[in-house]
Design a protein around this motif. Structure first.
Motif, short mmCIF file in Angstrom:
data_model
loop_
_atom_site.label_atom_id
_atom_site.label_comp_id
_atom_site.label_asym_id
_atom_site.label_seq_id
_atom_site.Cartn_x
_atom_site.Cartn_y
_atom_site.Cartn_z
N PRO A 417 0.78 -1.22 0.04
CA PRO A 417 0.06 -0.16 0.12
C PRO A 417 0.78 1.39 0.08
O PRO A 417 0.19 2.30 -0.46
N SER A 418 2.07 1.32 0.48
CA SER A 418 2.97 2.45 0.35
C SER A 418 3.66 2.51 -0.91
O SER A 418 4.11 3.67 -1.47
N GLY A 419 4.06 1.49 -1.65
CA GLY A 419 4.57 1.55 -2.79
C GLY A 419 3.65 1.84 -4.09
O GLY A 419 4.26 2.46 -5.02
N SER A 420 2.54 1.34 -3.93
CA SER A 420 1.42 1.27 -4.96
C SER A 420 0.25 2.12 -4.73
O SER A 420 -0.30 2.00 -3.45
N GLY A 421 -0.32 3.13 -5.41
CA GLY A 421 -1.62 3.60 -5.10
C GLY A 421 -1.46 4.75 -5.95
O GLY A 421 -0.35 5.28 -6.51
#
Length: 855
Positions: A417-421
């Motif tokens: 969730p912190s790498g992608s979005g």
């Protein structure tokens, strides 16, 4: 993580990778089942890694220091880690020294901060139960644990698309002298509890009746004599145009009180006498007539309500009443900003809402939204799905053009969730409207021409896909010259992160993106005045061996790449003007690189002084302490965002475990508080000030305001975001809203020091006794930094203090960490033992622990 055999887990992971988040419009990566014979090899789930900083070294080859570190790998599987056929990937913020390592291993830099370890000829493998020590070197000195490697994952050559995270990873503490040695590097030593005590002793504990009632400090407060009782929620009187403010007013008062049966709360837009600022307000509290808030605008009314919130009794207080008073208030600066980086590590819509609420609470009015960078493109752009399908997704892939590489510990899984979005168009519109209701202007940033790797890779993947499909317009939005042989390394060690001004497709891309952002604001019904167009840290050497750039320079009769820079931003400005918005950017936008006495120097760029550019000036590092002054004196509107005072991603101190980065310096709460906007050179020696430019009266008129900045390289979760930003953001709000304090204007050093102590005591007592306790008792929670206490041995007693006087302190003497049930500190501690002390918020959340051995 499950301990299933690797082949089974690999198949499950590959199925997930086939449809990662935000990939619906992009070509799905090919899937393959991991060969069954991988079952004979060690599973990543059963590998353990520990990181240990071995020592800091100072040699004639490295007089400023380098660091030896060690990875300790233990195989807890029943199968070996084989002698060949695997790679161990990880990220590291700092530059490592690649090459052969002892034990027949090789360390390679893949790109940027992504590294991998591979076995070389002669490597023996790691048998079940065996431990392997892997020593390697940093190119520079490591002070912070944030420089440790993160995001380890294992890939076998037989299944190159499968990366499996190693979950059992930990950092060993930095306590040994050889680990903490700074040598003669100039790095600051660790901060001891005694150091902290002496720093905390610069403030006094104030009785409740002497604590300043409002932060940021208002212009004028006239106290009255009576009290207004709050035995019920007020009856709110407000015109329809103030419906948002009326809703805020209803929210301020306890919902358990009877509704609309309390004193009158009257809200109106009118004239605040003597105050020209549209954000000015007058707040009056009278026992017989209730509460009146008049603002020069709806924003002024909203700020008056935030002041009223500050004045209200804390929940649970014995007396529910307000003192009579009149406040007339207006901000010093029209620009009071906070920048949030969601590109390096993603933070979603609810997090943005939370910080917009906190900004409004402390009367900040500009949200600088850092939406793009090398490691992520976070805004949906209609017509260019690859920007989010590829540029907003990080994870392992064996071939290019599928997704971005892992960064900052995001690991192999594209669902991290912190790498992608990214923010969909609807998300962004929601944010715009939420901010507008709180009188906050959103300033989107599209970073360029450097820091653009996410977009470069996405658009190259688009080009190759469309070219393969026979599309004649495949190169319409291509950003990189495929024949470019320029050699450079960016601040994050990328060699391919720059868009090319020699390509017309670059400007077609910029025009399309700008047009879509303008359309989003129109759809939201929210004005767009400016777009922040970056300009930061273009690496030396970029464009120099690009055929497209060289052809452009020849055609336009440009002598140097500095001239090409001017050409680039001249066209960018033209694009923005056609779309009806002005151009903003980092200081490089307003500066020109040149040389003086053989050294590089930045000067105000004469080409753009009449364009109306606004430049955010971050660089007040050694040698550039007066850059902001020179740009303002030269006619550029500037926003002060100095790295030495306002970069909230900087750690508070040099202790290894203290979160944050340290590439410039350390930023404590008082570092922010002590910043004087029109006297940035005040803390330099007379010798250092001698060749620096002060801020002229003309230049002062070009300082639009202040901004606190949070880049998110080390910020993977909301708790870390809270920790780094608060309460330092409140000190920024004080400096941006309130007039210069008396101590900043006093020329007598002794008198200035006395005035500073008085003002600083008021500020930290207000935080510790009133402002932060109110946050503690509300939702959503704010996990602000609770600093460690100061400890000082004074004969047979141990003195204890804290940067926030009045905060609850608790201690133990048996070496255990204090809890909310531990003994309170009520004065000097006389007990013997291993004393540990921590501060606690109103909910019992502990802060950092300080200790001293008195056994």
């Amino acid at each position: 993580m499950s301990h299933r055999p690797l082949a089974a887990r690999a198949l499950a992971l590959l199925m997930a990778l086939a449809t990662p988040m935000a990939m619906a419009e992009a070509p799905a990566p090919a899937t393959q089942q991991a060969p069954a014979n991988l079952n004979q090899y060690a599973s990543a789930a059963k590998l353990q890694l520990r990181w240990d900083l071995q020592r800091n070294l100072f040699t004639t080859q490295a007089p400023h220091g380098r660091t030896q570190a060690r990875l300790i790998l233990t195989n807890h599987d029943s199968q070996p880690l084989p002698a060949q056929g695997w790679s161990l990937y990880f990220n590291c913020l700092d530059r490592l020294q690649p090459g052969p390592l002892q034990g027949n291993l090789t360390l390679e830099q893949v790109a940027g901060s992504l590294f991998r370890l591979r076995p070389g000829p002669g490597f023996k493998g790691v048998a079940p139960g065996q431990t392997l020590a892997i020593d390697y070197n940093y190119a520079g000195l490591v002070i912070k644990l944030s420089k440790a490697p993160v995001g380890f994952y294992l890939v076998y050559d037989a299944a190159p698309d499968v990366g499996v995270a190693i979950e059992d990873f930990a950092l060993l503490p930095l306590t040994r002298p050889e680990q903490l040695d700074r040598g003669t590097s100039g790095h600051k030593p660790v901060v001891t509890p005694a150091d902290t005590w002496r720093r905390n002793a610069q403030a006094d504990l104030l009785p409740a009746n002497e604590v300043p009632p409002v932060l940021p400090t208002p212009l004028h407060i006239q106290p009255g004599e009576g009290k207004l009782l709050l035995n019920a929620q007020p009856a709110i009187q407000a015109p329809a145009a103030l419906k948002n403010e009326a809703a805020l007013a209803r929210f301020l008062f306890p919902q358990t009180l009877p509704a609309n049966k309390g004193p009158l709360l009257k809200l109106s837009v009118g004239t605040v006498q003597g105050q020209a600022s549209p954000e000015a307000y007058r707040l009056t509290i009278q026992a017989d007539s209730g509460i009146t808030i008049v603002g020069n605008s709806a924003a002024g009314v909203a700020y008056g309500l935030q002041t009223l919130r500050d004045l209200l009794p804390l929940p649970g207080a014995k007396e529910q009443a307000l003192n009579e008073l009149t406040i007339v208030d207006a901000p010093r600066f029209g620009y009071r900003g906070f920048q949030l980086d969601v590109a390096r590590n993603f933070h979603g819509k609810q997090t943005v809402f939370k910080w917009l609420d906190l900004m409004a609470r402390f009367k900040l009015n500009k949200f600088h939204f850092h939406l793009t960078d090398d490691e992520g493109w976070r805004l949906e752009i209609a017509g260019l799905p690859e920007l989010t399908a590829i540029g907003a997704v990080r994870g392992h892939a064996a071939r290019p053009g599928v997704r971005l590489q892992p960064a900052y510990g995001s690991g192999p899984d594209p669902r991290d969730p912190s790498g992608s979005g990214y923010f969909s168009r609807a998300d962004y519109i929601d944010i715009l409207r939420y901010a507008q209701a709180r009188h906050i202007e959103v300033i989107p940033e599209i970073e360029m021409p450097g820091h653009m790797r996410a977009a470069v890779q996405a658009m190259e993947a688009r080009y190759r896909r469309m070219k393969a499909a026979g599309r004649k317009d495949a190169a319409k939005y291509l950003l990189n010259d495929l024949e470019d042989r320029s050699t450079y390394s960016s601040a994050q060690y990328f060699t391919d992160n720059v868009i090319n001004p020699g390509l017309d497709s670059t400007f077609s891309f910029i025009d399309h993106v700008v047009g879509q952002i303008v359309a989003l604001h129109l759809d939201a019904g929210v004005p767009l005045r400016t777009i922040h167009m970056g300009g930061d840290e273009l690496a030396n050497g970029a464009w120099e061996k690009s055929p497209a750039s060289l052809a452009r320079m020849k055609k336009e009769k440009l002598a140097t790449t500095e001239d090409l820079w001017d050409y680039f931003y001249d066209r960018v400005d033209g694009i923005l003007r056609r779309h009806g918005v002005s151009t903003s950017g980092w200081e490089e936008l307003a500066a020109r690189k040149t040389r003086l006495a053989g050294r590089s120097k930045l000067i105000p760029n004469p080409r753009f002084t009449t364009r109306g550019f606004t430049a955010w000036v971050w660089n007040n590092t050694r040698g550039a302490e007066d850059l902001a002054n020179r740009l303002a004196n030269g006619g550029y509107d500037i926003v002060l965002a100095p790295v030495s005072n306002m970069y909230l991603d900087m750690a508070a101190n040099p202790n290894p475990e203290e979160p944050g980065v340290n590439w410039n310096d350390y930023v404590e709460l008082d570092t922010v508080y002590d910043f004087v906007p029109f006297d940035m050179l005040r803390n330099l020696s007379e010798t250092a000030r001698a060749d620096k430019d002060g801020l002229t009266d003309y230049g002062k008129g070009h300082v639009r305001g202040l901004e606190a900045t949070l880049f998110s390289e080390t910020v993977r979760d909301d708790g870390r975001l809270d920790y780094l930003v608060m309460p330092r953001l409140i000190a920024l709000a004080e400096r941006a809203w309130a007039a210069d304090p008396a101590w900043a204007l006093e020329t007598d050093p002794a008198r200035s020091a006395a005035l500073h102590r008085q003002a600083w005591s008021g500020f930290v007592n207000a935080l510790g006794q009133r402002v932060l306790p109110r946050l503690d008792l509300e939702q959503p929670a704010v996990a602000y930094r609770i600093a460690p206490p100061g400890l000082l041995l004074d004969g047979e007693q141990l003195l204890v203090n804290h940067v926030l006087p009045g905060i609850t302190l608790r201690y133990t003497s048996d070496g255990s960490d204090p809890s909310a049930a531990s003994k309170p500190v009520t004065g000097p501690i006389t007990e013997r033992g291993l004393i540990k002390v921590a501060a606690f918020d109103r909910k019992g959340r502990p802060g950092l622990v300080a200790s001293i051995d008195r056994r």
